[in-house]
Design a protein around this motif. Structure first.
Motif, mmCIF file in Angstrom:
data_model
loop_
_atom_site.group_PDB
_atom_site.id
_atom_site.type_symbol
_atom_site.label_atom_id
_atom_site.label_comp_id
_atom_site.label_asym_id
_atom_site.label_seq_id
_atom_site.Cartn_x
_atom_site.Cartn_y
_atom_site.Cartn_z
ATOM 1 N N TRP A 179 0.851 -1.201 0.000
ATOM 2 C CA TRP A 179 0.000 0.000 0.000
ATOM 3 C C TRP A 179 0.882 1.244 0.000
ATOM 4 C CZ3 TRP A 179 -2.395 3.048 4.391
ATOM 5 C CH2 TRP A 179 -3.410 3.861 3.908
ATOM 6 N N PHE A 180 0.850 1.994 -1.058
ATOM 7 C CA PHE A 180 1.637 3.219 -1.132
ATOM 8 C C PHE A 180 0.724 4.329 -1.602
ATOM 9 C CE2 PHE A 180 5.584 5.441 -1.278
ATOM 10 C CZ PHE A 180 5.399 6.421 -2.230
ATOM 11 N N THR A 181 0.415 5.284 -0.748
ATOM 12 C CA THR A 181 -0.531 6.340 -1.070
ATOM 13 C C THR A 181 0.005 7.674 -0.600
ATOM 14 O OG1 THR A 181 -1.686 6.171 1.026
ATOM 15 C CG2 THR A 181 -2.453 4.739 -0.744
ATOM 16 N N GLU A 182 -0.768 8.707 -0.929
ATOM 17 C CA GLU A 182 -0.419 10.045 -0.467
ATOM 18 C C GLU A 182 -0.358 10.105 1.063
ATOM 19 O OE1 GLU A 182 -2.704 13.266 -2.346
ATOM 20 O OE2 GLU A 182 -3.459 11.711 -3.689
ATOM 21 N N GLN A 183 -1.211 9.312 1.724
ATOM 22 C CA GLN A 183 -1.219 9.343 3.188
ATOM 23 C C GLN A 183 0.150 8.967 3.753
ATOM 24 O OE1 GLN A 183 -3.696 8.009 1.418
ATOM 25 N NE2 GLN A 183 -5.406 9.328 1.986
ATOM 26 N N PHE A 184 0.777 7.963 3.153
ATOM 27 C CA PHE A 184 2.076 7.532 3.653
ATOM 28 C C PHE A 184 3.120 8.621 3.444
ATOM 29 C CE2 PHE A 184 6.148 5.227 3.223
ATOM 30 C CZ PHE A 184 6.198 4.668 4.484
ATOM 31 N N LEU A 185 3.106 9.259 2.284
ATOM 32 C CA LEU A 185 4.047 10.349 2.024
ATOM 33 C C LEU A 185 3.788 11.530 2.947
ATOM 34 C CD1 LEU A 185 4.285 10.356 -1.868
ATOM 35 C CD2 LEU A 185 6.044 9.678 -0.241
ATOM 36 N N ASP A 186 2.500 11.860 3.160
ATOM 37 C CA ASP A 186 2.168 12.958 4.076
ATOM 38 C C ASP A 186 2.701 12.661 5.474
ATOM 39 O OD1 ASP A 186 0.931 14.392 2.105
ATOM 40 O OD2 ASP A 186 -1.100 13.783 2.643
ATOM 41 N N TRP A 187 2.598 11.408 5.891
ATOM 42 C CA TRP A 187 3.114 11.038 7.209
ATOM 43 C C TRP A 187 4.629 11.197 7.265
ATOM 44 C CZ3 TRP A 187 6.543 7.006 8.306
ATOM 45 C CH2 TRP A 187 6.852 6.876 9.675
ATOM 46 N N LEU A 188 5.342 10.771 6.222
ATOM 47 C CA LEU A 188 6.795 10.923 6.200
ATOM 48 C C LEU A 188 7.201 12.396 6.296
ATOM 49 C CD1 LEU A 188 8.065 8.382 3.498
ATOM 50 C CD2 LEU A 188 8.578 8.357 5.942
ATOM 51 N N ILE A 189 6.503 13.232 5.545
ATOM 52 C CA ILE A 189 6.807 14.671 5.578
ATOM 53 C C ILE A 189 6.582 15.216 6.984
ATOM 54 C CG2 ILE A 189 6.090 16.932 4.710
ATOM 55 C CD1 ILE A 189 5.334 15.412 2.070
ATOM 56 N N ALA A 190 5.425 14.890 7.571
ATOM 57 C CA ALA A 190 5.115 15.370 8.924
ATOM 58 C C ALA A 190 6.114 14.829 9.942
ATOM 59 C CB ALA A 190 3.696 14.959 9.308
ATOM 60 N N TYR A 191 6.518 13.581 9.775
ATOM 61 C CA TYR A 191 7.462 12.953 10.706
ATOM 62 C C TYR A 191 8.788 13.716 10.728
ATOM 63 C CZ TYR A 191 10.895 9.583 12.441
ATOM 64 O OH TYR A 191 11.919 8.995 13.127
ATOM 65 N N TYR A 192 9.301 14.072 9.564
ATOM 66 C CA TYR A 192 10.591 14.759 9.512
ATOM 67 C C TYR A 192 10.476 16.218 9.944
ATOM 68 C CZ TYR A 192 12.882 10.762 7.394
ATOM 69 O OH TYR A 192 13.414 9.519 7.178
ATOM 70 N N ILE A 193 9.316 16.840 9.706
ATOM 71 C CA ILE A 193 9.123 18.202 10.207
ATOM 72 C C ILE A 193 9.170 18.206 11.731
ATOM 73 C CG2 ILE A 193 7.513 20.141 10.380
ATOM 74 C CD1 ILE A 193 6.486 19.365 7.601
ATOM 75 N N GLN A 194 8.502 17.223 12.355
ATOM 76 C CA GLN A 194 8.510 17.121 13.814
ATOM 77 C C GLN A 194 9.930 16.977 14.356
ATOM 78 O OE1 GLN A 194 5.365 13.899 13.929
ATOM 79 N NE2 GLN A 194 4.904 14.977 15.816
ATOM 80 N N LYS A 195 10.776 16.300 13.597
ATOM 81 C CA LYS A 195 12.157 16.076 14.010
ATOM 82 C C LYS A 195 13.076 17.239 13.627
ATOM 83 C CE LYS A 195 11.367 11.944 15.623
ATOM 84 N NZ LYS A 195 11.467 11.650 17.081
ATOM 85 N N ASN A 196 12.491 18.306 13.082
ATOM 86 C CA ASN A 196 13.253 19.458 12.614
ATOM 87 C C ASN A 196 14.252 19.083 11.521
ATOM 88 O OD1 ASN A 196 12.072 21.411 14.361
ATOM 89 N ND2 ASN A 196 13.346 20.667 16.035
ATOM 90 N N GLN A 197 13.950 18.027 10.786
ATOM 91 C CA GLN A 197 14.798 17.593 9.672
ATOM 92 C C GLN A 197 14.142 18.070 8.375
ATOM 93 O OE1 GLN A 197 14.750 13.400 11.151
ATOM 94 N NE2 GLN A 197 16.987 13.535 10.963
ATOM 95 N N PHE A 198 14.239 19.381 8.146
ATOM 96 C CA PHE A 198 13.479 20.001 7.072
ATOM 97 C C PHE A 198 13.984 19.606 5.689
ATOM 98 C CE2 PHE A 198 12.683 22.740 10.726
ATOM 99 C CZ PHE A 198 11.305 22.827 10.678
ATOM 100 N N ASP A 199 15.280 19.334 5.562
ATOM 101 C CA ASP A 199 15.792 18.906 4.266
ATOM 102 C C ASP A 199 15.189 17.563 3.857
ATOM 103 O OD1 ASP A 199 17.331 21.161 4.005
ATOM 104 O OD2 ASP A 199 19.144 20.235 4.828
ATOM 105 N N LEU A 200 15.075 16.644 4.827
ATOM 106 C CA LEU A 200 14.464 15.348 4.531
ATOM 107 C C LEU A 200 12.977 15.502 4.233
ATOM 108 C CD1 LEU A 200 16.230 13.096 7.205
ATOM 109 C CD2 LEU A 200 16.670 13.190 4.745
ATOM 110 N N ALA A 201 12.320 16.380 4.970
ATOM 111 C CA ALA A 201 10.896 16.641 4.685
ATOM 112 C C ALA A 201 10.733 17.185 3.268
ATOM 113 C CB ALA A 201 10.332 17.628 5.705
ATOM 114 N N GLN A 202 11.656 18.074 2.873
ATOM 115 C CA GLN A 202 11.594 18.637 1.527
ATOM 116 C C GLN A 202 11.816 17.565 0.468
ATOM 117 O OE1 GLN A 202 10.914 22.006 1.059
ATOM 118 N NE2 GLN A 202 10.676 21.520 -1.112
#
Length: 299
Positions: free
Chosen positions: A252-275
């Protein structure tokens, strides 16, 4: 505001602060939430925090009057009754029509402070002409400008608009409510850590929880991959991360999974990875294979 939405508000504020200090970061955000949540109020509140003393000079609010006008959303700004250029809308609202060219002119002027913020209500209700003209604005956004848009129906937003934005989801349910929902249905009863992780990945939507349970309940190997995904992303080599993401993608690969990855890295202050993952989400509607997209997000 419930706990889940406090989390989303903090996430948006963190990304906005990063955008103000790093002009290379994405500066177009769509705040997606159901009806009944104070959409524009949250955006205005955060804009006041970012713009501070320059809010009234550097903030432009495009109102949605489609409900009052009984037609699709155009680009309109609310004005006070004593403004001679405004138009009366019934006996309650006053508004002024703006063309995209006029909005672009406003964005192109130097801010009184350091940034300008445009707030656009209910972007999914904009008519075709307005949204097509606005697309060019998103593509060529000046470094000192930020666009905030709101929506209560993400599925109605054009893919070309979604691909240029960071989606900040707001939710109807709290974490405790979703955990209770899982318990009532005996979802993931065998593993509390997996249950909590899936609630996070579901972005607080019950139908997504149902789908996760359907995909995971009879696949022991995939359960292990999901349970260890955070540790894998934090500590493993790029090839181990890639394989783990491929395994998840197979099921299962959807936008939800990508949105979670982006949010996860933002929470960790890893903005380059979120980008990186935001860039991946920008091109998921193309013909690029998911395997190549996942690898591009890791490098």
């Amino acid at each position: 505001m419930n706990k889940a939405n406090e989390h989303s508000k903090e996430l948006l504020e963190k990304y906005l602060r990063e955008s103000t200090t790093n002009p290379e970061k994405n500066r177009f955000f769509i705040l997606v939430w159901p009806h009944g949540i104070w959409k524009s109020d949250i955006a205005i509140q955060l804009s006041k925090i970012i713009l501070w003393d320059f809010f009234y000079n550097d903030f432009l609010h495009i109102r949605d009057f489609s409900g009052q006008l009984w037609k699709e959303h155009e680009l309109k700004v609310e004005y006070k009754e004593d403004n001679k250029t405004s138009k009366e809308l019934f006996d309650t609202y006053w508004y002024k029509d703006l063309w995209t060219r006029e909005i672009n002119e406003w964005l192109s002027l130097s801010p009184a402070g350091t940034k300008k913020i445009l707030l656009l209500e209910n972007i999914e209700r904009m008519n075709k002409a307005a949204i097509n003209a606005f697309l060019k604005t998103c593509e060529e956004l000046l470094p000192n400008c930020i666009i905030l848009a709101t929506s209560s129906n993400k599925s109605r937003i054009l893919d070309t608009i979604l691909s240029r934005s960071i989606i900040i989801p707001f939710f109807e349910y709290t974490e405790d409510e979703l955990l209770k929902y899982c318990d009532e249905k005996w979802y993931f009863a065998w593993d509390n850590n997996l249950k909590e992780l899936v609630c996070l990945m579901s972005q607080w939507k019950m139908w997504t929880l149902d789908l996760f349970h359907e995909k995971l309940s009879d696949n022991e190997e995939l359960k292990d991959k999901f349970t260890s995904i955070i540790q894998t992303l934090q500590n493993s080599t790029i090839w181990v991360k890639y394989q783990a993401l491929l395994d998840i993608n197979t099921a299962w690969f959807t936008e939800q999974f990508l949105d979670w990855l982006i949010a996860y890295y933002i929470q960790k202050n890893q903005f380059d990875l979120a980008q990186n993952w935001l860039n991946v989400r920008k091109i998921i509607w193309t013909n690029v294979r998911n395997e190549n997209l996942l690898f591009s997000g890791l490098i």
